[in-house]
Design a protein around this motif. Structure first.
Motif, PDB file in Angstrom:
ATOM      1  N   ALA A  70      49.973  82.998 -54.400  1.00 32.21           N
ATOM      2  CA  ALA A  70      49.746  82.321 -53.125  1.00 32.21           C
ATOM      3  C   ALA A  70      51.045  81.778 -52.550  1.00 32.21           C
ATOM      4  N   THR A  78      48.130  91.156 -57.906  1.00 31.84           N
ATOM      5  CA  THR A  78      47.074  90.695 -56.993  1.00 31.84           C
ATOM      6  C   THR A  78      45.791  91.494 -57.194  1.00 31.84           C
ATOM      7  N   SER A 124      53.760  83.215 -52.621  1.00 30.75           N
ATOM      8  CA  SER A 124      54.414  84.360 -51.962  1.00 30.75           C
ATOM      9  C   SER A 124      53.594  84.853 -50.772  1.00 30.75           C
ATOM     10  N   GLN A 125      52.592  84.045 -50.388  1.00 31.97           N
ATOM     11  CA  GLN A 125      51.754  84.323 -49.217  1.00 31.97           C
ATOM     12  C   GLN A 125      50.969  85.631 -49.348  1.00 31.97           C
ATOM     13  N   GLU A 126      50.523  85.932 -50.580  1.00 28.95           N
ATOM     14  CA  GLU A 126      49.640  87.086 -50.772  1.00 28.95           C
ATOM     15  C   GLU A 126      48.273  86.729 -50.181  1.00 28.95           C
ATOM     16  N   SER A 127      47.821  87.471 -49.192  1.00 24.76           N
ATOM     17  CA  SER A 127      46.606  87.113 -48.451  1.00 24.76           C
ATOM     18  C   SER A 127      45.371  87.067 -49.336  1.00 24.76           C
ATOM     19  N   ILE A 128      45.261  88.013 -50.283  1.00 20.95           N
ATOM     20  CA  ILE A 128      44.080  88.029 -51.154  1.00 20.95           C
ATOM     21  C   ILE A 128      44.072  86.804 -52.049  1.00 20.95           C
ATOM     22  N   LYS A 182      58.308  91.986 -54.581  1.00 18.27           N
ATOM     23  CA  LYS A 182      57.380  92.590 -53.615  1.00 18.27           C
ATOM     24  C   LYS A 182      56.740  93.875 -54.124  1.00 18.27           C
ATOM     25  N   ASP A 232      40.975  79.742 -51.338  1.00 15.56           N
ATOM     26  CA  ASP A 232      40.115  79.105 -50.344  1.00 15.56           C
ATOM     27  C   ASP A 232      38.660  79.118 -50.795  1.00 15.56           C
ATOM     28  N   LEU A 258      45.439  83.891 -51.357  1.00 17.23           N
ATOM     29  CA  LEU A 258      45.103  82.748 -50.508  1.00 17.23           C
ATOM     30  C   LEU A 258      43.602  82.697 -50.234  1.00 17.23           C
ATOM     31  N   GLU A 259      42.999  83.842 -50.037  1.00 16.76           N
ATOM     32  CA  GLU A 259      41.555  83.898 -49.778  1.00 16.76           C
ATOM     33  C   GLU A 259      40.764  83.426 -50.997  1.00 16.76           C
ATOM     34  N   ARG A 271      53.922  92.409 -56.863  1.00 15.79           N
ATOM     35  CA  ARG A 271      52.808  91.576 -56.411  1.00 15.79           C
ATOM     36  C   ARG A 271      51.508  92.347 -56.170  1.00 15.79           C
TER      37      ARG A 271
END
Length: 538
Positions: A522, A490, A524-528, A483, A534, A530-531, A486
């Motif tokens: 992604a 990122t 680790s559910q890093e929002s950036i 954590k 997408d 994932l974006e 990341r």
């Protein structure tokens, strides 16, 4: 104070006659009418006025044409030197620059350029050696601007300061540790007399070890009582081991010289390019080389306690480390090696020394093309030394210290982020970054530093290769799930996507590494991350 601004050329000088009248007016005032506890007292105001008359070009021309007034000023300065004002505000040990002594020493220094009479010479020697360090600094700063005119006289004064520094150090050690003392003021005045009588040679010591040892031997015979000399012999011991080569000089076990006084007297030294003659340039190189050996030789032995082994550099140590780092690229690579190699050979217990030196080396990145080429050559030799030396292998270090110092080797430490390098320089260092990455990207600290470094504009040519290194040497085996790690990774991936994605897509290996790192983040559910995924899918 207005006088200081006029002397520095930051403000215009009033009419010389007006300055003279003001000096006489202040001199006529009773002491009780002025605040004796204020630095802007009667003596300070008069000395400031005299300094302006002697230093400002227009005022100097006027005072030189008024011999009676000039003589009055000189006599006032001599009198105040004989009976200086009481130190009511703690000036003696301060760096204050608006005291009576600041202005008096500058006035005397200006006089000495044209008048080598014993009275003026005595005043110069007094301010240089018996007053506070700030005054020593100002005397030499003023005189250094006229060193070509002064010639041997300036060199003699420098040599005298070396003598005074050794004597002051000896007095401090004897007083503090052995309770064996001598009259320091009397001793230094005897040395001053030799200077006034022109018996101090115009030569700077080329070998500080021998110079300091010889002075201590002479001082023991000249200033210590007979019963104290035997005790003294056990205090001042130096290495007596034969050198391993003709060039090597044995290191001192303790400095044997007051480095605070040396710093004050030589802080004016500029870039090597500003030397007036080739001989002066060579003398400056010798000075820095010997000063470095002096402070390194004074460090405790390896078997000493841990506290002493990891001590941070003193102010004088940092001054020498800084100045040695800043002249490296002005030297040929072989001479430069005699400066950086002894520092890097200190190893893990001197990490603060090494970090300070390397930081100053990078922060002084040159602007001239020839200097940049030399900088690159020296940098490569420093890194090659790190890779090849047993001292710089990881088993000799604590992990965090190891990573941190190597970040300085590669110029990627966070303290250097505001520094701007040429992209061509960084691109040329790619083989060294790859070699480092294989060993260091397994460490979180190194990954964090590297990711931040890669986002600098000058590192763009490393982006494609660095993505491959990050995945091959770290992501494939350890991933980026920590954590604390990341956010850095990122941020790099977002930077690559926003600024370099078209270039990355043209390199299949770099693009593949980019996607693998992105997917790892992604997971680790890093929002950036994932974006970005997408956006790529659409």
């Amino acid at each position: 104070m207005q006088g200081e601004k006029i002397i520095k050329g930051e403000a215009p000088a009033p009419e010389p006659e007006a300055i003279w009248q003001n000096i006489q007016l202040i001199n006529s005032l009773e002491d009780e009418t002025l605040d004796s506890d204020s630095p802007f007292n009667k003596e300070t105001s008069i000395c400031a006025g005299i300094a302006v008359l002697f230093i400002n070009p227009e005022c100097k021309e006027w005072i030189d044409s008024e011999p009676d007034k000039k003589e009055w000023c000189i006599e006032y300065l001599k009198d105040i030197l004989t009976t200086p004002p009481e130190d009511n505000i703690g000036l003696l040990f301060s760096t204050y620059t608006l005291g009576w002594d600041n202005f008096a020493c500058q006035a005397f220094a200006t006089l000495w350029i044209e008048d080598k009479s014993p009275d003026i010479g005595t005043a110069i020697a007094y301010f240089a050696s018996l007053h506070r360090a700030q005054i020593t600094k100002e005397v030499f700063y003023t005189l250094s601007k006229h060193r070509k005119t002064l010639g041997d006289d300036f060199t003699k004064l420098q040599n005298f300061i070396f003598i005074a520094s050794v004597l002051k150090w000896r007095y401090s050690i004897l007083r503090n540790f052995n309770q064996v003392s001598f009259d320091f003021n009397s001793a230094i005045r005897q040395e001053m007399l030799l200077f006034i009588e022109d018996k101090v040679p115009p030569i700077l010591p080329a070998n500080w070890h021998n110079f300091i040892q010889n002075l201590h031997d002479r001082f023991a015979q000249s200033y210590l009582p007979v019963e104290a000399q035997r005790q003294d012999e056990s205090t001042f011991t130096y290495t007596d081991e034969p050198p391993t080569s003709e060039q090597e000089i044995p290191l001192l076990r303790n400095p044997g010289i007051d480095m605070v006084m040396i710093q004050a007297a030589f802080s004016w030294l500029p870039s090597l390019r500003e030397a007036v003659t080739p001989t002066e340039r060579e003398n400056w190189i010798v000075f820095w080389s010997q000063a470095l050996r002096c402070i390194l030789g004074a460090l405790p032995e390896e078997e000493d306690d841990n506290y002493n082994k990891i001590r941070t550099p003193y102010e004088t140590d940092n001054w020498i480390l800084t100045r040695c780092a800043r002249i490296l690229y002005e030297l040929d690579s072989n001479t430069a090696e005699t400066f950086w190699k002894p520092i890097l050979e200190l190893g893990s217990c001197r990490k603060y020394w090494i970090e300070h030196f390397l930081r100053e080396f990078f922060l002084n990145y040159p602007s001239a093309i020839a200097d940049k080429k030399n900088f690159s050559t020296i940098w490569q030799k420093i890194i090659e030394f790190g890779f090849s030396s047993p001292i710089w292998q990881k088993q000799q270090w604590h992990k965090s210290d190891f990573c941190h110092c190597w970040a300085y080797f590669l110029g990627i430490d966070s303290s250097l982020y505001l520094q701007e390098f040429d992209p061509a320089l960084i691109a040329n260092m790619k083989p060294y970054y790859e070699r480092w990455a294989k060993d260091f990207l397994v460490y979180d600290t190194s990954v964090q530093e590297f990711c931040s470094f890669l986002q600098k504009p000058y590192a763009f040519e490393l982006i494609n290769d660095s993505l491959i290194w990050l995945w091959n040497f770290r992501g494939d085996s350890h991933g980026f799930s920590d954590k604390y790690l990341r956010p850095n990774v990122t941020s790099l991936i977002a930077h690559c996507f926003n600024s370099h994605f078209q270039i990355i897509k043209k390199d299949p290996n770099a693009y593949q590494a980019f996607i693998k790192i992105l997917n790892n983040l992604a997971e680790s559910q890093e929002s950036i991350a994932l974006e970005i995924l997408d956006r790529l899918s659409t």
